[in-house]
Design an enzyme around this catalytic site. Structure first.
Site, PDB file in Angstrom:
ATOM      1  N   THR A  54      33.815  73.749  47.338  1.00 25.63           N
ATOM      2  CA  THR A  54      33.137  72.466  47.477  1.00 25.63           C
ATOM      3  C   THR A  54      34.037  71.333  46.994  1.00 25.63           C
ATOM      4  OG1 THR A  54      32.171  72.322  45.259  1.00 25.63           O
ATOM      5  CG2 THR A  54      31.010  73.697  46.871  1.00 25.63           C
ATOM      6  N   VAL A  95      46.489  70.920  46.488  1.00 28.51           N
ATOM      7  CA  VAL A  95      47.545  70.000  46.904  1.00 28.51           C
ATOM      8  C   VAL A  95      47.914  70.150  48.376  1.00 28.51           C
ATOM      9  CG1 VAL A  95      49.954  69.313  46.536  1.00 28.51           C
ATOM     10  CG2 VAL A  95      48.480  69.811  44.587  1.00 28.51           C
ATOM     11  N   ASP A 155      42.318  60.784  47.295  1.00 26.96           N
ATOM     12  CA  ASP A 155      42.620  62.204  47.442  1.00 26.96           C
ATOM     13  C   ASP A 155      44.114  62.469  47.223  1.00 26.96           C
ATOM     14  OD1 ASP A 155      41.651  64.914  48.215  1.00 26.96           O
ATOM     15  OD2 ASP A 155      43.071  64.635  49.860  1.00 26.96           O
ATOM     16  N   LYS A 204      46.264  64.481  44.163  1.00 25.01           N
ATOM     17  CA  LYS A 204      47.248  65.537  44.423  1.00 25.01           C
ATOM     18  C   LYS A 204      48.557  65.278  43.689  1.00 25.01           C
ATOM     19  CE  LYS A 204      45.373  66.825  48.952  1.00 25.01           C
ATOM     20  NZ  LYS A 204      45.579  66.898  50.407  1.00 25.01           N
ATOM     21  N   GLY A 211      42.761  71.452  57.273  1.00 22.96           N
ATOM     22  CA  GLY A 211      42.016  72.326  58.173  1.00 22.96           C
ATOM     23  C   GLY A 211      41.360  73.458  57.429  1.00 22.96           C
TER      24      GLY A 211
END
Length: 814
Positions: A554, A608, A677, A681, A796
């Site tokens: 999640t 990452v 986001d 990372k 993906g």
């Protein structure tokens, strides 16, 4: 001649008795037999219950007696033809009437003496042996019933000590007179030297058979039960447990002492002296090989023969300077317990003599404390000793094997295996013979400990992983699909058996210790109970399974907050959720510390670069002594997809919508497009490089208008993209004029980090980065000019799921 003993489960009802008679009939064709039988399964417990109820003036004892009568009469009516039933039923009812009279006397007196309890409990064997004998006669067997009370004699003042001189003499006299092919004896029952009825105690029927076998120098003693021999561990708790073909007397005694209830320790002693083999057989699977017990076993290669355990153990601890160097202290201790008939199962003492620890049965704990506090009252009053401490809810687990002798590293393997699964060892004992290593653990950890040790010492290097998976959206569903698809490969090639035992989405959660069927997980989950992240953890903790892994698919901050709960219980955590590692540094550091402290893997490679080995590569560089100077990276597959596909004539809104639909973005695309986001990372990479940094320290040059950033919902965000289409087309035009491509770049250099949209010229490694790919350039001492490059698909559901899968496998291969 062979001696056969059939336990209560073997003679539980008419059908099982039929099996027993068939076995006796087949064996009697080869040689004469002595056969010993127990009471019908559960009858001894009912008899003792009836006596207890009667002593408490509880008239329910009559109902208990009625149940006992029904079971025996039902057996008679099934086994004996109608024309022959009258005499048998009459005899059975006569015995039951005597039993009823005894219970009436107990009821009237409100007292159940030890002698009366022995007489009451003996009726089970007396009735079963009579019924089985009569049923065998119907089948044409040449059989005689002999009352064991006439030949087995106990010393008057002992619970178990047999008068072997008198007993052996009587058995041999009977053997001379007996001319039947089969002689059947009730087990468990005996008499004292002065003729009083008594019993042989727990495992008494086994003991009866062993006494008979030793007295007549039998060829073999066979113990027929409901399992196919002695197992490598309790098959009720360890599904992979297997029968052991051949063990020694010593191993059998060790295993039986530590809870292997197939055979009881006193059984072995009489036959051991005569070197009479014992064969454990399954009444319900007579063709199974069973377990042969002899003095030595020469062809075994494994050092450990079996793993056994004892439930309900209490630890009694004495501590204090008053023990150090004081002769006779241990004598006083053990003598006090002996006088109260308290059995000591395990002993361990510090070499400093400052403390001593005893393991005893839990039911004796309070009595032991009272006795020892009284015994050492003076020392306690002078503060030379602390009052006795009791620790309840413990158990003993033991590794047993003749080949353990001088086999290096076994203890280490045992302790490390338990430690890796958060099984705390409270006490340790090992004899100089090195045939037994025993540890005291918490009772709640028994099943996990047994399965973990069995996997380590007996299974063909197949490791079972138990997954608790939360999140079954794009990534989670792909992960479950991959797990099911690769099941056979993992088992055959990697020796890994992976089960999903807990599954949750935002609405429902479900658990199954045997593994959730991944072909129908959606239907199973619909029937689950209401989802709750903390309750999901509590259930995983309560299940207490070995090699447990929590998998978070999640982006939920509430779930990220409870990673520490799992790690503190030695459960590994695998996650693609970046929030935990990008949270305040103190939280990140706490998770790393917990991972090390409790030896629980915390893997987040997919934080990452989805399935790319970016964090692993960075960690390997640092571990090998390299120093990181600069990291440049395109870390957002979604942003790379967006700017690779955003061209003149297209709509920025449409491209972002497409990225969301194809699973490249977070559920809320603003997280990606705002740069948050990517900032998370590069923050994680900076922290992995050794930098103490917070998210606020990262410079974020966002290309989004402020109004887009301020939107309150995903719908509003998409609407704002339409409104600012000209803004985005201007950004694109400016890059085209410079013959550059737009890439959202993250950079860490000189202990500072920044993220933002950049114009990338054609000679830069980022220029030709296609689709949703990610790329990372590591500039280090070893790679100062030409960086180490990691490149590949960076977004993906499929690749992210495969990255999570890879982390799970890494844990499994540890």
């Amino acid at each position: 001649m062979n001696v056969l003993k059939f336990g209560g489960s073997s003679v539980a009802n008419a059908n099982t008795i039929e099996n027993v008679i068939t076995i006796i009939k087949n064996q009697s064709k080869k040689k004469p037999l002595y056969v010993v039988v127990s009471a019908m399964g559960g009858i001894t417990d009912l008899l003792l219950l009836a006596g207890k109820e009667a002593s408490e003036n509880n008239e329910n004892y009559k109902n208990t007696l009625a149940e006992i009568e029904k079971r025996h009469l039902d057996a008679v009516k099934t086994l004996i033809p109608v024309v022959s039933q009258s005499a048998v039923i009459s005899k059975v009812k006569s015995e039951l009437n005597a039993l009823e009279s005894l219970c009436e006397g107990v009821f009237l007196l409100s007292e159940l003496s030890e002698k009366t309890a022995a007489v009451i409990s003996s009726f089970g064997e007396l009735l079963s042996s009579y019924i089985i004998t009569e049923a065998a006669k119907v089948k044409g067997l040449d059989i005689e019933l002999k009352d064991s009370r006439d030949i087995i004699i106990k010393h008057v003042n002992s619970k178990t000590a047999i008068d072997y001189t008198e007993t052996n003499s009587r058995i041999k006299d009977f053997a001379k007179e007996n001319n039947h092919q089969v002689c059947l004896f009730p087990g468990f029952v005996a008499r004292t030297q002065d003729g009083e009825p008594t019993t042989l105690g727990r495992g008494g029927s086994d003991f009866t058979a062993a006494i008979l076998a030793a007295a007549i120098d039998a060829d073999e003693l066979q113990i027929w039960t409901d399992v196919s021999g002695m197992y490598t561990a309790n098959p009720k708790l360890v599904k992979q447990a297997k029968p052991v073909d051949h063990i020694s007397y010593q191993e059998a005694m060790e295993l039986s002492h530590f809870g292997a209830k197939v055979i009881y320790p006193p059984t072995i002693h009489p036959v051991l002296e005569k070197d009479i083999p014992i064969l454990i057989k399954n009444t319900f699977k007579p063709k199974d090989k069973g377990t042969l017990i002899t003095r030595t076993v020469s062809d075994r290669k494994k050092p450990v023969t079996g793993i056994s355990h004892i439930d309900d153990i209490s630890i009694i601890s004495l501590e204090g300077s008053g023990m150090v160097g004081i002769p006779g202290f241990s004598k006083r201790l053990f003598e006090a317990l002996f006088l109260e008939n308290i059995n000591v199962i395990l002993i361990t003492q510090a070499s400093s003599e400052h403390s001593i620890c005893l393991a005893i049965e839990a039911l004796d704990a309070e009595k032991a404390k009272t006795v020892l506090d009284n015994t050492f009252e003076f020392e306690i009053s002078k503060h030379k000793l602390e009052p006795v401490k009791i620790e309840n809810s413990n158990a003993i687990v033991a590794l047993v094997g003749d080949n353990m002798y001088h086999h290096q590293g076994l203890s280490g393997k045992m302790f490390s295996t338990l430690g890796k699964n958060n099984v705390n060892i409270r006490a340790i004992a090992q004899g100089a013979s090195e045939k037994n290593i025993s540890v005291v653990i918490e009772k709640k950890d028994i099943k996990k400990a047994l399965n973990t040790l069995h996997e380590r010492f007996f299974e063909v290097k197949t490791k079972q992983l138990n997954l608790f998976v939360t999140g079954v959206g794009n990534v989670g569903s792909k992960l479950l699909e991959q797990l099911e698809q690769q099941k056979k490969y993992l088992k055959d090639k990697l020796r890994l058996k992976i089960r999903v035992v807990g599954l949750s989405n935002s609405r429902k959660m479900v658990f199954d210790e045997n593994g959730i069927n991944l072909d129908s997980w959606e239907d199973v989950l619909k029937k689950g109970k209401k989802a709750n992240a903390l309750q999901f953890f509590e259930q995983a903790k309560e299940m207490n399974l070995r090699n447990s892994i929590f998998v978070d698919n999640t982006a939920n901050p509430d779930i990220a907050k409870i990673y520490k709960n799992y790690l503190a219980e030695s459960m590994a955590v695998v996650t693609c959720n970046k929030i935990a590692c990008a949270d305040e540094y103190s939280n990140y550091e706490e998770l790393q510390d917990l991972s090390r402290k409790f030896n629980a893997s915390f893997l987040y490679e997919t934080n990452v670069g989805a399935g790319l080995p970016i964090i692993d590569t960075l960690n390997n560089l640092i571990a090998s002594g390299d120093n990181i100077h600069k990291i440049q990276a395109v870390l957002s597959g979604s942003l790379n997809f967006v700017f690779n596909n955003y061209k003149e004539g297209t709509s920025f809104y449409d491209i972002v919508k497409q990225a969301q639909q194809e699973g490249y973005t977070e559920p809320d695309p603003k997280i990606d497009l705002s740069g948050v986001d990517v900032a998370r990372k590069i923050l994680i990479l900076a922290r992995e490089s050794g930098k103490v940094m917070e998210l606020d320290n990262i410079e974020n040059d966002s290309f989004l208008p402020q109004e887009c950033l301020n939107t309150a919902s995903v719908k509003d965000f998409f609407e704002s993209l339409k409104k600012y289409e000209n803004h985005f087309s201007d950004i694109l035009s400016e890059a085209d004029k410079k013959d550059c491509r737009l890439k959202y770049v993250a950079q860490y250099e000189n202990e500072k980090a920044k993220v933002g949209l950049q114009h990338i010229p054609s000679d830069h490694p980022f220029y030709n980065l296609e689709g949703s790919d990610n790329i990372v350039l590591f500039y280090t001492d070893r790679y100062p000019e030409q960086p180490l490059i990691v490149k590949g698909a960076g977004a993906g559901a499929d690749v992210t799921a495969s990255g999570i899968f890879a982390d799970i496998i890494r844990i499994g291969k540890k």
